[in-house]
Design an enzyme around this catalytic site. Structure first.
Site, PDB file in Angstrom:
ATOM      1  N   ALA A 125       1.058  -1.309  -0.333  1.00 19.48           N
ATOM      2  CA  ALA A 125       0.108  -0.031  -0.080  1.00 19.48           C
ATOM      3  C   ALA A 125       0.648   1.230   0.053  1.00 19.48           C
ATOM      4  O   ALA A 125       2.071   0.846  -0.039  1.00 19.48           O
ATOM      5  CB  ALA A 125      -0.993   0.039   1.672  1.00 19.48           C
ATOM      6  N   LYS A 126       0.682   1.992  -0.657  1.00 18.87           N
ATOM      7  CA  LYS A 126       1.084   3.708   0.165  1.00 18.87           C
ATOM      8  C   LYS A 126      -0.354   4.482   0.489  1.00 18.87           C
ATOM      9  O   LYS A 126      -0.631   4.383  -0.466  1.00 18.87           O
ATOM     10  CB  LYS A 126       2.131   4.269  -1.755  1.00 18.87           C
ATOM     11  CG  LYS A 126       2.361   5.255  -0.927  1.00 18.87           C
ATOM     12  CD  LYS A 126       4.138   3.823  -0.653  1.00 18.87           C
ATOM     13  CE  LYS A 126       5.470   5.017  -0.304  1.00 18.87           C
ATOM     14  NZ  LYS A 126       6.724   3.888   0.110  1.00 18.87           N
TER      15      LYS A 126
END
Ligand code: NAD
Length: 436
Positions: A125-126
């Site tokens: 994720a980011k």
């Protein structure tokens, strides 16, 4: 007749031409061109190929903040969960004016492959908020962090999505994220973020983990290429968390660090830079500017000087199709994320340069983040020696697994790293099937 949705042998994959680079510096395209090459070599089935080319979830939130001036500003924040098939999503949150959805998507995909290449039970994720934290007060930053956290709280959780620090965020910001989440959960949940202060469940060794991981990767590469460690010459671009720790640890192993740089410029010393002296200088002056332990050079000169090892540990897109032919290093250890553009890959390969790709080279940070999450969940904390030993085990094993993949398929280390990680994500999808 029932068919396997992930295996449709008659379905033709329409893949972009691998030599087509619409924009060498678009991070999502750069990531996808590497993904495509590895997927083709793995002969990934069309159904899975389509699944893995799309982020699982993209969240865009408006983040209203009461500024110190009394006015309300509305910021835009993102959180992208690229793939969570192997476990909770893992990836940093950055506060920066350059944040945009394409970049967040690319970085979330990168995290997916990075966690898989070192075999952590995490997805990728980011997140990010478009803002200029240097122009904001501590109070404004805290309110921004808490409101952004509230905006994405439905995805957060130790079992679902675990953020960490990234550009312009730090352990203090992580403490606010953890507190905001815990207030909503009505109990303390330390494992919801990593990169926290030690007092709040952070791990010993986390700060040095990425640079330490780079050092292990360089040692493995030297061993593989039959090069001695003693006297190996090294140039390091970026003297921050990753670059300075890697330089210090490599010097302690016997390497000769002959060039270092930061945003203010670089320094060259054939006899070897005094790394502790440079660290002291940065501590006092907050940058290398005015360092007297070497002759001034530009960042561009540093990248192309004759050295055994080049460690780009600052920015993305610094080795491009324009300067790759001038790089003289024998080994490139990608401490930074995305320092080499997809267009430069083939040039470096033709020159026979051994590239340790970012998703492997800088995975030490997320590996110790994983240790932090494990320690928080177990409520039992390890000594620094244990952390460092387990980090070494995971990094060196991963290097050998990527190297084996590269030998088996006669591909470079980057393609091998993508092949290994994509195959690990793919197998989980095949086992789980498609939920309908
Ligand atoms: P940092 O902010 O601590 O250090 C960055 C360094 O790069 C500083 O010395 C800065 O002066 C220098 N720099 C900035 N602009 C430059 C320029 N134009 N030319 C040369 N040097 C320049 O950041 P960091 O945590 O060390 O991260 C560096 C890179 O490593 C980033 O790409 C980051 O995404 C990546 N990375 C970091 C970690 C981590 O755990 N810190 C983990 C994985 C990847």
């Amino acid at each position: 007749m029932a068919t396997d949705p992930l295996r449709l042998p008659t379905d033709k994959i329409v893949r972009p031409d691998k030599d087509r680079f619409l924009n060498e510096e678009n991070p999502f395209e750069a990531m996808m061109s590497r993904f495509d090459r590895a997927a083709q070599l793995l002969d990934l089935e069309p159904g899975l190929y389509k699944v893995l080319r799309h982020p699982e979830k993209q969240i865009i939130v408006s983040v209203p903040v009461l500024m110190d001036s009394g006015e309300v500003e509305v910021f835009t924040g993102y959180r992208v969960l690229y793939n969570t098939s192997r476990g909770p999503a893992k990836g940093g949150i950055r506060f920066d004016m350059q944040v945009n959805l394409e970049e967040v998507k690319a970085l979330a995909a990168w995290m997916t492959w990075k966690c898989a290449v070192v075999n952590l039970p995490f997805g990728g994720a980011k997140g990010g908020v478009i803002c200029d934290p240097l122009k904001m007060s501590v109070g404004e930053l805290e309110r921004l962090t808490r409101r952004y956290t509230s905006g994405i709280i439905a995805t957060l959780g130790p079992d679902s999505d675990v953020p960490a620090p990234d550009v312009n965020t730090n352990e203090r910001v992580m403490a606010w994220v953890m507190d905001t989440y815990s207030m909503q959960a009505r109990h303390t949940v330390t494992a919801v973020v990593t990169g926290k202060p030690i007092e709040l469940g952070g791990s010993l060794g986390r700060r040095e983990a990425t640079g330490r991981g780079c050092m292990f990767m360089v040692l493995e590469a030297l061993k593989h290429l039959g090069m001695p460690v003693q006297g190996t010459t090294v140039a390091v671009q970026g003297f921050g968390n990753v670059g300075s720790v890697a330089a210090d640890l490599m010097a302690k192993q016997g390497c000769r660090i002959i060039a270092i740089s930061d945003r203010t410029g670089g320094y060259h010393n054939k006899a070897g830079i005094d790394v502790p002296g440079a660290l002291d200088h940065v501590k006092k002056h907050r940058s290398l500017e005015g360092f007297t332990g070497g002759d001034p050079i530009t960042n561009e000169e540093l990248l192309t000087m004759p050295v055994d090892v080049l460690l780009p540990a600052a920015l993305e897109n610094v080795i491009t199709s324009k300067n790759a032919s001038k790089v003289q290093a024998k080994i490139i250890c990608e401490g930074a994320n995305g320092p080499t553009t997809a267009g430069a890959d083939s040039i470096l390969e033709e020159k026979g340069i051994f590239v340790i790709p970012d998703i492997l080279a800088n995975a030490g940070g997320v590996t110790v983040s994983y240790f932090e999450w494990v320690q928080d969940r177990g409520g039992y904390f390890w000594t620094e020696d244990t952390v460092n030993q387990r980090l070494e085990d995971i990094m060196t094993r991963s290097f050998q697994e990527v190297l084996q993949m590269s030998k088996t398929h006669k591909v470079n280390m980057r393609t091998a790293a993508y092949m290994l990680s994509i195959s690990r994500v793919a197998i989980v999808h095949r086992l789980r099937g498609i939920y309908a």
